[in-house]
Write a protein that holds these residues in place. Structure first.
Motif, PDB file in Angstrom:
ATOM      1  N   ASP A 101      10.939 -13.517  42.415  1.00 40.54           N
ATOM      2  CA  ASP A 101      10.021 -14.652  42.476  1.00 40.54           C
ATOM      3  C   ASP A 101      10.506 -15.626  43.547  1.00 40.54           C
ATOM      4  O   ASP A 101      11.524 -16.309  43.382  1.00 40.54           O
ATOM      5  CB  ASP A 101       9.956 -15.339  41.115  1.00 40.54           C
ATOM      6  CG  ASP A 101       9.004 -16.528  41.114  1.00 40.54           C
ATOM      7  OD1 ASP A 101       8.250 -16.706  42.107  1.00 40.54           O
ATOM      8  OD2 ASP A 101       9.019 -17.277  40.115  1.00 40.54           O
ATOM      9  N   LEU A 102       9.791 -15.680  44.671  1.00 45.07           N
ATOM     10  CA  LEU A 102      10.152 -16.568  45.771  1.00 45.07           C
ATOM     11  C   LEU A 102       9.337 -17.866  45.786  1.00 45.07           C
ATOM     12  O   LEU A 102       9.493 -18.692  46.697  1.00 45.07           O
ATOM     13  CB  LEU A 102       9.969 -15.838  47.112  1.00 45.07           C
ATOM     14  CG  LEU A 102      10.821 -14.578  47.313  1.00 45.07           C
ATOM     15  CD1 LEU A 102      10.497 -13.939  48.653  1.00 45.07           C
ATOM     16  CD2 LEU A 102      12.305 -14.903  47.209  1.00 45.07           C
ATOM     17  N   SER A 103       8.472 -18.036  44.761  1.00 41.93           N
ATOM     18  CA  SER A 103       7.611 -19.217  44.750  1.00 41.93           C
ATOM     19  C   SER A 103       8.388 -20.533  44.693  1.00 41.93           C
ATOM     20  O   SER A 103       7.912 -21.550  45.247  1.00 41.93           O
ATOM     21  CB  SER A 103       6.623 -19.136  43.583  1.00 41.93           C
ATOM     22  OG  SER A 103       7.297 -19.083  42.337  1.00 41.93           O
ATOM     23  N   LEU A 141       7.468 -19.610  49.082  1.00 47.26           N
ATOM     24  CA  LEU A 141       7.236 -18.339  49.763  1.00 47.26           C
ATOM     25  C   LEU A 141       6.512 -17.375  48.840  1.00 47.26           C
ATOM     26  O   LEU A 141       6.705 -17.391  47.615  1.00 47.26           O
ATOM     27  CB  LEU A 141       8.564 -17.716  50.199  1.00 47.26           C
ATOM     28  CG  LEU A 141       9.431 -18.529  51.169  1.00 47.26           C
ATOM     29  CD1 LEU A 141      10.789 -17.858  51.343  1.00 47.26           C
ATOM     30  CD2 LEU A 141       8.724 -18.684  52.513  1.00 47.26           C
ATOM     31  N   ASP A 142       5.686 -16.521  49.430  1.00 50.42           N
ATOM     32  CA  ASP A 142       5.123 -15.425  48.654  1.00 50.42           C
ATOM     33  C   ASP A 142       6.062 -14.223  48.771  1.00 50.42           C
ATOM     34  O   ASP A 142       7.043 -14.247  49.528  1.00 50.42           O
ATOM     35  CB  ASP A 142       3.715 -15.073  49.142  1.00 50.42           C
ATOM     36  CG  ASP A 142       3.704 -14.516  50.562  1.00 50.42           C
ATOM     37  OD1 ASP A 142       4.778 -14.551  51.227  1.00 50.42           O
ATOM     38  OD2 ASP A 142       2.646 -14.054  51.016  1.00 50.42           O
ATOM     39  N   ASN A 143       5.784 -13.191  47.993  1.00 52.19           N
ATOM     40  CA  ASN A 143       6.584 -11.960  48.062  1.00 52.19           C
ATOM     41  C   ASN A 143       5.622 -10.782  48.063  1.00 52.19           C
ATOM     42  O   ASN A 143       5.222 -10.293  47.005  1.00 52.19           O
ATOM     43  CB  ASN A 143       7.548 -11.872  46.871  1.00 52.19           C
ATOM     44  CG  ASN A 143       8.541 -10.723  47.036  1.00 52.19           C
ATOM     45  OD1 ASN A 143       8.413  -9.906  47.929  1.00 52.19           O
ATOM     46  ND2 ASN A 143       9.525 -10.671  46.152  1.00 52.19           N
ATOM     47  N   PRO A 144       5.225 -10.326  49.255  1.00 54.90           N
ATOM     48  CA  PRO A 144       4.224  -9.259  49.352  1.00 54.90           C
ATOM     49  C   PRO A 144       4.847  -7.880  49.092  1.00 54.90           C
ATOM     50  O   PRO A 144       4.859  -7.003  49.970  1.00 54.90           O
ATOM     51  CB  PRO A 144       3.736  -9.394  50.789  1.00 54.90           C
ATOM     52  CG  PRO A 144       4.915  -9.920  51.546  1.00 54.90           C
ATOM     53  CD  PRO A 144       5.633 -10.827  50.585  1.00 54.90           C
ATOM     54  N   ASP A 145       5.390  -7.712  47.871  1.00 54.11           N
ATOM     55  CA  ASP A 145       6.043  -6.449  47.485  1.00 54.11           C
ATOM     56  C   ASP A 145       7.115  -6.056  48.486  1.00 54.11           C
ATOM     57  O   ASP A 145       7.222  -4.882  48.886  1.00 54.11           O
ATOM     58  CB  ASP A 145       5.011  -5.324  47.350  1.00 54.11           C
ATOM     59  CG  ASP A 145       4.036  -5.566  46.219  1.00 54.11           C
ATOM     60  OD1 ASP A 145       4.402  -6.300  45.283  1.00 54.11           O
ATOM     61  OD2 ASP A 145       2.920  -5.035  46.277  1.00 54.11           O
ATOM     62  N   VAL A 203      10.628  -7.839  48.520  1.00 54.96           N
ATOM     63  CA  VAL A 203      12.000  -8.150  48.132  1.00 54.96           C
ATOM     64  C   VAL A 203      12.169  -7.892  46.635  1.00 54.96           C
ATOM     65  O   VAL A 203      11.427  -8.448  45.811  1.00 54.96           O
ATOM     66  CB  VAL A 203      12.367  -9.608  48.464  1.00 54.96           C
ATOM     67  CG1 VAL A 203      13.822  -9.890  48.093  1.00 54.96           C
ATOM     68  CG2 VAL A 203      12.131  -9.898  49.942  1.00 54.96           C
ATOM     69  N   TYR A 204      13.157  -7.078  46.291  1.00 53.51           N
ATOM     70  CA  TYR A 204      13.399  -6.698  44.897  1.00 53.51           C
ATOM     71  C   TYR A 204      14.866  -6.925  44.558  1.00 53.51           C
ATOM     72  O   TYR A 204      15.740  -6.896  45.433  1.00 53.51           O
ATOM     73  CB  TYR A 204      13.088  -5.214  44.685  1.00 53.51           C
ATOM     74  CG  TYR A 204      11.642  -4.829  44.908  1.00 53.51           C
ATOM     75  CD1 TYR A 204      10.766  -4.687  43.844  1.00 53.51           C
ATOM     76  CD2 TYR A 204      11.160  -4.603  46.205  1.00 53.51           C
ATOM     77  CE1 TYR A 204       9.446  -4.333  44.045  1.00 53.51           C
ATOM     78  CE2 TYR A 204       9.833  -4.262  46.417  1.00 53.51           C
ATOM     79  CZ  TYR A 204       8.985  -4.128  45.338  1.00 53.51           C
ATOM     80  OH  TYR A 204       7.670  -3.789  45.544  1.00 53.51           O
ATOM     81  N   VAL A 205      15.123  -7.125  43.283  1.00 53.86           N
ATOM     82  CA  VAL A 205      16.494  -7.108  42.797  1.00 53.86           C
ATOM     83  C   VAL A 205      16.699  -5.770  42.096  1.00 53.86           C
ATOM     84  O   VAL A 205      15.891  -5.353  41.256  1.00 53.86           O
ATOM     85  CB  VAL A 205      16.789  -8.291  41.848  1.00 53.86           C
ATOM     86  CG1 VAL A 205      15.858  -8.301  40.642  1.00 53.86           C
ATOM     87  CG2 VAL A 205      18.244  -8.250  41.391  1.00 53.86           C
ATOM     88  N   ALA A 206      17.761  -5.069  42.475  1.00 49.56           N
ATOM     89  CA  ALA A 206      18.086  -3.778  41.864  1.00 49.56           C
ATOM     90  C   ALA A 206      19.006  -4.032  40.674  1.00 49.56           C
ATOM     91  O   ALA A 206      20.163  -4.432  40.848  1.00 49.56           O
ATOM     92  CB  ALA A 206      18.749  -2.861  42.888  1.00 49.56           C
TER      93      ALA A 206
END
Length: 288
Positions: free
Chosen positions: A244-246, A250-254, A256-259
């Motif tokens: 969640d970059l809000s 910022l948006d997150n257009p699929d 950036v992920y956390v593994a």
């Protein structure tokens, strides 16, 4: 009250060895971890301390090293030779099991290598005086699809917070074992064919659940490798959660992920032929 001795075995665990075949300027490297387990008429050593039938575990270790000196074409062949030797050489030993792990190295030159990730090839061989059983395997084969996976339509209760996913990352680290129908197999070719089938099915399957992918992988192995009677798979779901970059505007257009490494879903299953011969003692490693 009656007390008695139950199933038992003994052996030498984790004999580490590296072999080098020096053929001119191009060398071949093999990196193994070998464990032996012997079972049979061993009541006396437990009940009275009589060791007349106990082949020392140190002797088992030395046998592993001595047989490695002769070379081998595959870890299955090496395991078969060792298991059959222990059964034939000791009257009290009725069953010998040898488990071999093979660690991969990537060639950098004629005599230079780099460790090839976490993937490990395995073989477990069990022999008696009459028969031998072989189970191949691998673990640590890490696979990931960035799309082509969904998970939805599951039941919900008051504790369910997971949203349905129409498109998600699917990642796993394959732990696979496969039971051969006989001990007369081109072992290296069979291993490569099984591995290719597992990877190919993972890539080709539009996954509605990791369970569906598991079945597709096992099914592909049985379709492509007739020597295999049964496949057991354990697939951890290596979750990737969208960040969640809000809070940063910022948006997150699929992108950036956390593994997450734990906790994780663990999907396990068996795929087998209806006409598969019954398994031998190599299949269930916990059996004595």
């Amino acid at each position: 009250m009656t007390i008695r001795l139950g199933p038992n075995r003994y052996g030498k665990a984790e004999c580490r060895l590296v072999t080098v075949v020096r053929d001119g300027e191009r060398h071949e490297l093999t990196d193994l971890n070998v464990s032996t387990r012997l079972a049979g008429r061993l009541d006396a050593t437990h009940l009275t301390g009589d060791n007349a039938d106990v082949l020392p575990t140190d002797t088992q270790k030395n046998t592993v090293y001595a047989f490695a000196r002769d070379g081998f074409a595959s870890i299955e062949q090496f395991g078969l030779r060792l298991a059959r030797h222990f059964v034939a050489g000791q009257d009290a030993i009725e069953q010998a099991q040898v488990h071999v792990e093979s660690y991969g190295w990537r060639r950098l030159g004629g005599h230079s290598f780099a460790r090839a990730g976490d993937e490990v090839r395995t073989a477990t061989v069990t022999a008696t005086a009459e028969q031998a059983w072989v189970v191949g395997g691998l673990h640590g084969l890490t696979l990931l699809n960035t799309t082509g996976s969904m998970f939805k339509g599951f039941p919900r209760d008051r504790y369910t917070t997971l949203p349905e996913a129409d498109d998600r990352i699917l990642a796993t680290a394959v732990d696979a074992r496969w039971r051969f129908a006989s001990a007369d197999v081109d072992w290296n070719a069979a291993f490569e064919a099984v591995r290719d089938a597992l990877v190919g099915a993972f890539v080709d399957t539009y996954s509605r659940s990791l369970q569906q992918t598991l079945y597709a992988m096992g099914e592909r192995v049985l379709q492509r490798v007739p020597e295999v009677a049964e496949v057991r798979l354990a697939l951890p779901n290596r979750h990737h959660f969208l960040v969640d970059l809000s809070p940063f505007g910022l948006d997150n257009p699929d992108a950036v992920y956390v593994a997450a490494d734990r906790p994780y879903g663990l999907i396990e299953g068996t795929v087998l032929r209806d006409d598969a011969p019954p398994p031998g003692p190599a299949w269930d490693l916990g059996a004595a």
